[in-house]
Write a protein that holds these residues in place. Structure first.
Motif, PDB file in Angstrom:
ATOM      1  N   VAL A 171     -13.936   2.787 -15.104  1.00 46.03           N
ATOM      2  CA  VAL A 171     -12.909   2.195 -14.245  1.00 46.03           C
ATOM      3  C   VAL A 171     -12.113   1.144 -15.020  1.00 46.03           C
ATOM      4  O   VAL A 171     -10.897   1.023 -14.851  1.00 46.03           O
ATOM      5  N   THR A 172     -12.793   0.399 -15.878  1.00 46.28           N
ATOM      6  CA  THR A 172     -12.097  -0.593 -16.711  1.00 46.28           C
ATOM      7  C   THR A 172     -11.061   0.082 -17.604  1.00 46.28           C
ATOM      8  O   THR A 172      -9.927  -0.391 -17.738  1.00 46.28           O
ATOM      9  N   VAL A 173     -11.436   1.198 -18.229  1.00 47.76           N
ATOM     10  CA  VAL A 173     -10.502   1.948 -19.082  1.00 47.76           C
ATOM     11  C   VAL A 173      -9.350   2.493 -18.255  1.00 47.76           C
ATOM     12  O   VAL A 173      -8.185   2.445 -18.679  1.00 47.76           O
ATOM     13  N   ILE A 174      -9.674   3.016 -17.035  1.00 46.78           N
ATOM     14  CA  ILE A 174      -8.616   3.553 -16.157  1.00 46.78           C
ATOM     15  C   ILE A 174      -7.599   2.463 -15.834  1.00 46.78           C
ATOM     16  O   ILE A 174      -6.381   2.706 -15.830  1.00 46.78           O
ATOM     17  N   GLY A 175      -8.089   1.251 -15.581  1.00 40.33           N
ATOM     18  CA  GLY A 175      -7.180   0.142 -15.303  1.00 40.33           C
ATOM     19  C   GLY A 175      -6.276  -0.160 -16.485  1.00 40.33           C
ATOM     20  O   GLY A 175      -5.074  -0.406 -16.326  1.00 40.33           O
ATOM     21  N   TYR A 212      -3.482  13.518 -16.973  1.00 41.72           N
ATOM     22  CA  TYR A 212      -4.517  14.502 -16.596  1.00 41.72           C
ATOM     23  C   TYR A 212      -5.911  13.891 -16.685  1.00 41.72           C
ATOM     24  O   TYR A 212      -6.714  13.979 -15.746  1.00 41.72           O
ATOM     25  N   TRP A 213      -6.245  13.266 -17.829  1.00 45.23           N
ATOM     26  CA  TRP A 213      -7.596  12.732 -18.005  1.00 45.23           C
ATOM     27  C   TRP A 213      -7.851  11.522 -17.111  1.00 45.23           C
ATOM     28  O   TRP A 213      -9.008  11.248 -16.735  1.00 45.23           O
ATOM     29  N   LYS A 237     -14.918   9.066 -20.290  1.00 45.78           N
ATOM     30  CA  LYS A 237     -14.421   7.828 -20.889  1.00 45.78           C
ATOM     31  C   LYS A 237     -14.042   8.048 -22.354  1.00 45.78           C
ATOM     32  O   LYS A 237     -12.993   7.588 -22.824  1.00 45.78           O
ATOM     33  N   GLU A 238     -14.875   8.773 -23.083  1.00 42.52           N
ATOM     34  CA  GLU A 238     -14.605   9.039 -24.496  1.00 42.52           C
ATOM     35  C   GLU A 238     -13.324   9.829 -24.677  1.00 42.52           C
ATOM     36  O   GLU A 238     -12.496   9.514 -25.539  1.00 42.52           O
ATOM     37  N   ILE A 243      -7.313   9.853 -26.116  1.00 43.81           N
ATOM     38  CA  ILE A 243      -5.883  10.132 -25.930  1.00 43.81           C
ATOM     39  C   ILE A 243      -5.125   8.847 -25.616  1.00 43.81           C
ATOM     40  O   ILE A 243      -3.953   8.687 -25.967  1.00 43.81           O
ATOM     41  N   PHE A 244      -5.812   7.894 -24.983  1.00 43.67           N
ATOM     42  CA  PHE A 244      -5.189   6.609 -24.655  1.00 43.67           C
ATOM     43  C   PHE A 244      -4.814   5.834 -25.914  1.00 43.67           C
ATOM     44  O   PHE A 244      -3.768   5.172 -25.976  1.00 43.67           O
ATOM     45  N   LYS A 245      -5.664   5.896 -26.933  1.00 42.98           N
ATOM     46  CA  LYS A 245      -5.378   5.194 -28.189  1.00 42.98           C
ATOM     47  C   LYS A 245      -4.097   5.723 -28.832  1.00 42.98           C
ATOM     48  O   LYS A 245      -3.339   4.962 -29.448  1.00 42.98           O
ATOM     49  N   LYS A 246      -3.853   7.022 -28.702  1.00 40.42           N
ATOM     50  CA  LYS A 246      -2.606   7.590 -29.229  1.00 40.42           C
ATOM     51  C   LYS A 246      -1.404   7.022 -28.482  1.00 40.42           C
ATOM     52  O   LYS A 246      -0.402   6.631 -29.087  1.00 40.42           O
TER      53      LYS A 246
END
Length: 662
Positions: A171-175, A212-213, A237-238, A243-246
């Motif tokens: 959830v932290t990453v989603i935020g 999507y993710w 999460k992984e 893809i978030f880092k990109k």
């Protein structure tokens, strides 16, 4: 009224259908991107982005109490509760496998096909927040709250349901992802030029995958929260972080690019119109803002660091040399020569300008410094004038393009002490006229062209072959002639030996031209035409006086019994010389050719040696004694005039005002 979403089949999946569903963890990014993009129709559906984003952020961040009160008074927004609940229900009823989570994520994307990409992610996370937020609220009910505790027990909070650590991490990453998607949407809506913020387009390539993710992660999380599935949330999460880092990388580049645009607007629209002096202009062009945290450019002169930086140019005229690092050897040699000329007699005043008040500054324009530093350092060793050393993109690059019209080719812009542009590009006139073009304004070129145009018009009128001469401003033209055919032939042979000569990989392009070689009748035609330019009355202006001086000098050279030579760089005549010292200078080329590189130009090195030879010839004694009065010409080839009679002694007059003592 609830927003109508397109409905698809029930979430019930038979074992046979399940076997046919793809596992998203086994798909390539390109495969998922393709499937996701097919669900997107347009961005026309309205939604309350700011309100919804604040509410969702407050819910996701409730554990750390980082809440915003911006939307505390909102009573309605789009999409409404029934829509969010409908999406939430689809998530809750999804079977506990990656294949089913994938199917539900695509179904939700299909139902949100009319929303923008950031809305798809935000609405889906809002639907997840209904369940997640309710769970957190009940988890914090105080013991004295009987109703709250009853509802808490009814939902089996802290009995069989808990928020595990892997869900909190996800959830932290989603935020965080939601924040960056929202930032991307904000910047995309500003209609930046894609050429200026090209990373925004690169970020767009990652957005469908990130959305999507994000949705797939909410589907998996809500299933685990309700207790109907046991997804391995660390895997989601992984993949989401990967893809978030990109996306994060591209958006951080966007931040830099947008910062440059904002910085340019500040420099161009606020600072540039209010320029105080040339130092402030240089500050705008090359000094980065303090918020950028980058290094300060260094200023060098002849390889020596200037400690006070751009302040050295205060109250000076600055010749700004803008160029890349490629193929600028000729320009550097020429500007080194100009720099030498400015330092010789710096107090000399020409047309109201002192030579010592002019400085040359090289500002290299380089896109990528990673592979070009060695090339820069090699050029730095050759440069005698000032230069900027700054291994990053110039903060004022766009101003250099807009105001100074830099398009990739080397230019020299002349700026006065007030920071105003006197000449946006003096490179052509410097190549053509050298230091004679000082102070390098366009009006100065008019005077120079006027000074020599008559000569070339006369020569071309005399002989059509002369039209080809001096068209290349880097070539050196030798125009010669005379009554002594032996001398003419010897000079022709001597000049032929240095024609197209190479000195340390530097070409010396010589253009020899013998007056009357193709047609002897051209000789008297030229001299008659020259004689017609002579005036007995006063000069009209300074340029006219200079023209008359040249006419008198050429007519004087005509009297040399051997011959005469005119040396020009392009169509700028540099030396008008007598036969013998000019021939001796050409003959001794091997003795002084090393000076060509030292003096940066052929004509300067030539003249320096010629002046020495000329003085030797001028100092030779030429007295003639006779007991008979006679008309005798001075035997000194630098004079050639009739000697005056003093008793029975004949004394040369080449030291008088009427001689051609060049």
């Amino acid at each position: 009224m609830a927003l109508v979403l397109s409905k698809t089949a029930s979430n019930g999946t038979t074992p046979q259908q399940k076997d046919q569903l793809p596992n998203p963890f086994e798909l390539q990014d390109s495969q998922i991107r393709h499937k996701v993009y097919l669900t997107h129709v347009n961005d026309e559906k309205e939604f309350d982005r700011d309100v919804l984003f604040t509410l969702v952020s407050n819910t996701l961040n409730s554990a750390s109490a980082q809440l915003s009160a911006a939307a505390s008074s909102v009573t309605s927004f789009k999409p409404d509760f029934p829509t969010l609940k409908w999406l939430s229900c689809q998530m809750i009823t999804t079977r506990g496998t990656p294949e089913c989570a994938h199917q539900t994520a695509l179904r939700i994307l299909q139902q949100l096909s009319g929303f923008s990409w950031d809305a798809k992610a935000l609405v889906a996370v809002a639907a997840f927040s209904l369940e997640y937020g309710e769970f957190l609220r009940l988890d914090r009910v105080q013991a004295a709250d009987q109703f709250g505790n009853s509802l808490k027990q009814l939902n089996q909070v802290q009995i069989s349901r808990r928020v595990p650590a892997d869900m909190t991490d996800l959830v932290t990453v989603i935020g965080e992802v939601l924040n960056y998607i929202n930032l991307w949407a904000k910047w995309s809506a500003m209609d930046y030029d894609i050429e200026a913020v090209h990373s925004l387009q690169a970020a767009m390539q990652e957005i469908p995958l990130v959305v999507y993710w994000t949705i797939a992660s909410t589907v998996a999380s809500i299933g685990n929260l309700v207790g109907i599935s046991e997804h391995k949330l660390s895997a989601y999460k992984e993949r989401l972080e990967f893809i978030f880092k990109k996306l994060q990388f591209h958006l951080e580049n966007c931040r830099v690019e947008i910062g440059r645009i904002q910085d340019y607007c500040f420099r161009n629209t606020i600072r540039y119109p209010k320029l105080k002096d040339v130092v402030e202009l240089l500050d705008i062009l090359i000094i980065p803002g303090s918020e950028n945290g980058t290094s300060i450019p260094k200023i060098f002169e002849g390889g020596v660091l200037i400690k006070n930086g751009i302040e050295v140019f205060k109250q000076k005229y600055v010749m700004l040399f803008f160029s890349s690092l490629d193929n600028i050897g000729d320009e550097i040699s020429l500007l080194n020569s100009i720099n030498n000329g400015l330092q010789e007699n710096p107090g000399e005043e020409i047309k109201g300008f002192k030579k010592g008040d002019f400085k040359i500054l090289w500002i290299p324009i380089v896109d990528d410094w990673k592979t070009t530093r060695e090339q820069f350092n090699n050029l730095k060793e050759k440069i005698k004038f000032y230069l900027v050393e700054y291994f990053e993109k110039l903060p004022g690059y766009d101003i250099i393009v807009d105001k100074f019209k830099y398009e990739g080719l080397p230019i020299v812009s002349v700026v006065n002490p007030q920071g105003q542009i006197m000449n946006d590009n003096a490179m052509q006139i410097i190549f053509e006229w050298g230091i004679d073009a000082f102070p390098f304004r366009r009006s100065d070129v008019y005077d120079l062209n006027k000074k020599w145009k008559w000569f070339w018009n006369l020569l071309e009128k005399t002989d059509d072959n002369a039209k080809r001469l001096g068209k290349d401003n880097t070539s050196y033209v030798f125009i010669y002639g005379g009554n002594d055919s032996s001398w003419v032939q010897n000079f022709k042979i001597a000049i032929g030996k240095i024609e197209k000569h190479v000195i340390n990989n530097v070409d010396i392009n010589i253009e020899p031209y013998q007056l009357g070689e193709s047609n002897p009748d051209n000789v008297p035609s030229f001299w008659i035409g020259l004689d017609g330019k002579k005036k007995n009355k006063g000069c009209k202006d300074k340029v006219d006086c200079e023209i008359q001086e040249v006419v008198r000098t050429l007519l004087c050279l005509k009297q040399d019994p051997s011959g005469w030579v005119v040396l020009g760089r392009g169509r700028n005549l540099k030396i008008l010389g007598h036969a013998e010292p000019m021939y001796q200078t050409v003959l001794d080329f091997d003795k002084w050719k090393s000076k060509v590189l030292e003096k940066e130009t052929f004509d300067v090195a030539f003249k320096e040696y010629y002046d020495v030879v000329k003085e030797k010839y001028a100092s030779l004694p030429y007295d003639h004694t006779s007991s008979v009065l006679a008309t005798i010409t001075c035997p000194n080839p630098l004079c050639g005039r009739v000697m005056e009679v003093t008793s029975i002694n004949y004394r040369c007059c080449h030291g008088s005002a009427n001689s051609c003592n060049l």
